[in-house]
Design a protein around this motif. Sequence first.
Motif, mmCIF file in Angstrom:
data_model
loop_
_atom_site.group_PDB
_atom_site.id
_atom_site.type_symbol
_atom_site.label_atom_id
_atom_site.label_comp_id
_atom_site.label_asym_id
_atom_site.label_seq_id
_atom_site.Cartn_x
_atom_site.Cartn_y
_atom_site.Cartn_z
ATOM 1 N N GLN A 160 0.829 -1.206 0.000
ATOM 2 C CA GLN A 160 0.000 0.000 0.000
ATOM 3 C C GLN A 160 0.865 1.258 0.000
ATOM 4 O OE1 GLN A 160 -3.229 0.378 -0.508
ATOM 5 N NE2 GLN A 160 -3.390 -1.832 -0.758
ATOM 6 N N SER A 161 1.990 1.184 0.670
ATOM 7 C CA SER A 161 2.906 2.319 0.705
ATOM 8 C C SER A 161 3.454 2.633 -0.691
ATOM 9 C CB SER A 161 4.053 2.024 1.684
ATOM 10 O OG SER A 161 4.907 3.134 1.771
ATOM 11 N N VAL A 162 3.782 1.599 -1.447
ATOM 12 C CA VAL A 162 4.274 1.793 -2.816
ATOM 13 C C VAL A 162 3.164 2.378 -3.693
ATOM 14 C CG1 VAL A 162 5.144 0.642 -4.900
ATOM 15 C CG2 VAL A 162 6.029 -0.016 -2.649
ATOM 16 N N LEU A 163 1.957 1.847 -3.563
ATOM 17 C CA LEU A 163 0.841 2.345 -4.368
ATOM 18 C C LEU A 163 0.531 3.801 -4.026
ATOM 19 C CD1 LEU A 163 -1.491 -0.792 -4.321
ATOM 20 C CD2 LEU A 163 0.101 -0.067 -6.115
ATOM 21 N N GLU A 164 0.557 4.130 -2.752
ATOM 22 C CA GLU A 164 0.320 5.517 -2.345
ATOM 23 C C GLU A 164 1.456 6.424 -2.833
ATOM 24 O OE1 GLU A 164 -1.415 8.824 -1.236
ATOM 25 O OE2 GLU A 164 -2.396 6.879 -1.226
ATOM 26 N N ALA A 165 2.676 5.931 -2.795
ATOM 27 C CA ALA A 165 3.799 6.712 -3.322
ATOM 28 C C ALA A 165 3.601 7.002 -4.803
ATOM 29 C CB ALA A 165 5.121 5.970 -3.089
ATOM 30 N N MET A 166 3.081 6.025 -5.537
ATOM 31 C CA MET A 166 2.798 6.235 -6.960
ATOM 32 C C MET A 166 1.742 7.307 -7.140
ATOM 33 S SD MET A 166 3.070 5.867 -10.201
ATOM 34 C CE MET A 166 3.953 4.432 -10.776
ATOM 35 N N ARG A 167 0.660 7.249 -6.376
ATOM 36 C CA ARG A 167 -0.405 8.242 -6.513
ATOM 37 C C ARG A 167 0.110 9.651 -6.188
ATOM 38 N NH1 ARG A 167 -3.204 3.693 -5.038
ATOM 39 N NH2 ARG A 167 -3.750 3.903 -2.880
ATOM 40 N N ARG A 168 0.905 9.751 -5.129
ATOM 41 C CA ARG A 168 1.467 11.062 -4.761
ATOM 42 C C ARG A 168 2.394 11.580 -5.852
ATOM 43 N NH1 ARG A 168 2.357 8.617 0.219
ATOM 44 N NH2 ARG A 168 4.565 8.439 -0.297
ATOM 45 N N ALA A 169 3.267 10.705 -6.354
ATOM 46 C CA ALA A 169 4.227 11.118 -7.383
ATOM 47 C C ALA A 169 3.514 11.533 -8.665
ATOM 48 C CB ALA A 169 5.214 9.987 -7.664
ATOM 49 N N LEU A 170 2.493 10.797 -9.033
ATOM 50 C CA LEU A 170 1.726 11.125 -10.235
ATOM 51 C C LEU A 170 1.109 12.509 -10.093
ATOM 52 C CD1 LEU A 170 0.522 10.150 -12.966
ATOM 53 C CD2 LEU A 170 -1.420 9.318 -11.653
ATOM 54 N N ALA A 171 0.493 12.789 -8.949
ATOM 55 C CA ALA A 171 -0.160 14.078 -8.732
ATOM 56 C C ALA A 171 0.852 15.213 -8.639
ATOM 57 C CB ALA A 171 -1.011 14.027 -7.464
ATOM 58 N N ALA A 172 2.008 14.949 -8.047
ATOM 59 C CA ALA A 172 2.982 16.019 -7.827
ATOM 60 C C ALA A 172 3.820 16.334 -9.061
ATOM 61 C CB ALA A 172 3.903 15.644 -6.666
ATOM 62 N N ASP A 173 4.320 15.303 -9.709
ATOM 63 C CA ASP A 173 5.316 15.536 -10.758
ATOM 64 C C ASP A 173 4.948 14.978 -12.119
ATOM 65 O OD1 ASP A 173 7.069 16.707 -8.829
ATOM 66 O OD2 ASP A 173 7.574 14.691 -8.146
ATOM 67 N N GLY A 174 3.883 14.212 -12.205
ATOM 68 C CA GLY A 174 3.518 13.602 -13.478
ATOM 69 C C GLY A 174 4.210 12.263 -13.660
ATOM 70 N N TYR A 175 3.600 11.445 -14.469
ATOM 71 C CA TYR A 175 4.056 10.076 -14.666
ATOM 72 C C TYR A 175 5.479 10.000 -15.214
ATOM 73 C CZ TYR A 175 3.965 5.221 -16.240
ATOM 74 O OH TYR A 175 4.243 3.908 -16.440
ATOM 75 N N GLU A 176 5.809 10.918 -16.113
ATOM 76 C CA GLU A 176 7.136 10.886 -16.738
ATOM 77 C C GLU A 176 8.246 11.016 -15.702
ATOM 78 O OE1 GLU A 176 4.717 13.184 -17.623
ATOM 79 O OE2 GLU A 176 3.968 12.079 -19.338
ATOM 80 N N ALA A 177 7.980 11.746 -14.621
ATOM 81 C CA ALA A 177 9.006 11.975 -13.601
ATOM 82 C C ALA A 177 9.104 10.839 -12.582
ATOM 83 C CB ALA A 177 8.726 13.288 -12.873
ATOM 84 N N VAL A 178 8.146 9.936 -12.574
ATOM 85 C CA VAL A 178 8.157 8.832 -11.611
ATOM 86 C C VAL A 178 9.282 7.863 -11.948
ATOM 87 C CG1 VAL A 178 6.859 6.834 -10.731
ATOM 88 C CG2 VAL A 178 5.681 8.997 -11.182
ATOM 89 N N THR A 179 10.037 7.498 -10.923
ATOM 90 C CA THR A 179 11.085 6.483 -11.092
ATOM 91 C C THR A 179 10.883 5.388 -10.040
ATOM 92 O OG1 THR A 179 12.629 7.535 -9.544
ATOM 93 C CG2 THR A 179 12.767 8.214 -11.886
ATOM 94 N N ILE A 180 11.355 4.215 -10.360
ATOM 95 C CA ILE A 180 11.297 3.113 -9.395
ATOM 96 C C ILE A 180 12.119 3.478 -8.163
ATOM 97 C CG2 ILE A 180 11.884 0.682 -8.989
ATOM 98 C CD1 ILE A 180 9.428 1.089 -10.815
ATOM 99 N N GLU A 181 13.269 4.105 -8.377
ATOM 100 C CA GLU A 181 14.114 4.522 -7.258
ATOM 101 C C GLU A 181 13.370 5.479 -6.332
ATOM 102 O OE1 GLU A 181 15.030 4.678 -10.481
ATOM 103 O OE2 GLU A 181 16.614 3.179 -10.583
ATOM 104 N N GLY A 182 12.675 6.455 -6.935
ATOM 105 C CA GLY A 182 11.916 7.417 -6.140
ATOM 106 C C GLY A 182 10.776 6.756 -5.384
ATOM 107 N N LEU A 183 10.089 5.828 -6.043
ATOM 108 C CA LEU A 183 9.009 5.114 -5.369
ATOM 109 C C LEU A 183 9.546 4.288 -4.204
ATOM 110 C CD1 LEU A 183 6.903 3.851 -8.413
ATOM 111 C CD2 LEU A 183 6.344 5.734 -6.850
ATOM 112 N N ALA A 184 10.666 3.609 -4.433
ATOM 113 C CA ALA A 184 11.266 2.784 -3.379
ATOM 114 C C ALA A 184 11.647 3.654 -2.184
ATOM 115 C CB ALA A 184 12.488 2.039 -3.916
ATOM 116 N N GLU A 185 12.253 4.785 -2.459
ATOM 117 C CA GLU A 185 12.660 5.677 -1.370
ATOM 118 C C GLU A 185 11.437 6.196 -0.619
ATOM 119 O OE1 GLU A 185 14.704 10.048 -0.953
ATOM 120 O OE2 GLU A 185 15.524 8.692 -2.470
ATOM 121 N N SER A 186 10.438 6.651 -1.348
ATOM 122 C CA SER A 186 9.229 7.196 -0.718
ATOM 123 C C SER A 186 8.483 6.139 0.092
ATOM 124 C CB SER A 186 8.311 7.783 -1.791
ATOM 125 O OG SER A 186 7.140 8.290 -1.225
ATOM 126 N N ALA A 187 8.433 4.915 -0.415
ATOM 127 C CA ALA A 187 7.714 3.831 0.265
ATOM 128 C C ALA A 187 8.573 3.104 1.290
ATOM 129 C CB ALA A 187 7.193 2.832 -0.761
#
Length: 189
Positions: free
Chosen positions: A11-38
């Motif tokens: 759930q933490s990873v999924l929420e990190a994805m939703r936050r990243a999508l809203a904040a920076d857009g899909y193009e800016a999302v990275t697996i590294e960023g999601l891992a760090e955030s989650a």
Amino acid sequence: MPRPRSEKARQSVLEAMRRALAADGYEAVTIEGLAESAEVSKQTIYRWWPSKAAILGEALLEGAVPGSDVVVPMTDDLGADLRAWFTAVSAGLARPEGVSLARALIEVTAADPELGLVLNERLAAPIREWVSERVSRGRSDGDVRADVDAAAVADEFIAIASYSALIGKPLSAERVDETVVRLLRGIAG
């Protein structure tokens, strides 16, 4: 797809994805960023999901969809209702999260056509419901011909709203009015 051992981490990873999508857009999302955030490892994410598109797909299937909160009340004026709908949805989808979502859906659909169909249907369902109800009311009021296919009208709404999202620009009042006038000519009772 294998389920994570920890539902909380998933759930933490999924929420990190939703936050990243809203904040920076899909193009800016990275697996590294999601891992760090989650607070999970990158390897853990890859063990659970094959791509960021798969994470996005699951995040959207389980969470709120940007733009799905648009509520357009129905009145006795079909034209005014259609104008209000196009204006509200176009403005909502032209926001950064709407643009990101539209563009990400293209990538998700390309990477996983089956998931793309499910997500696109989830996004289209509220539109189809609203259009079906409004067309039914229009039929009852004599404003819409009995042979009008509400699903076809809904597809037109979806196409126009999607185009607005893809270009990241809300439809102008003139474009909304022109679209509604043309649509009403085609379905008038």
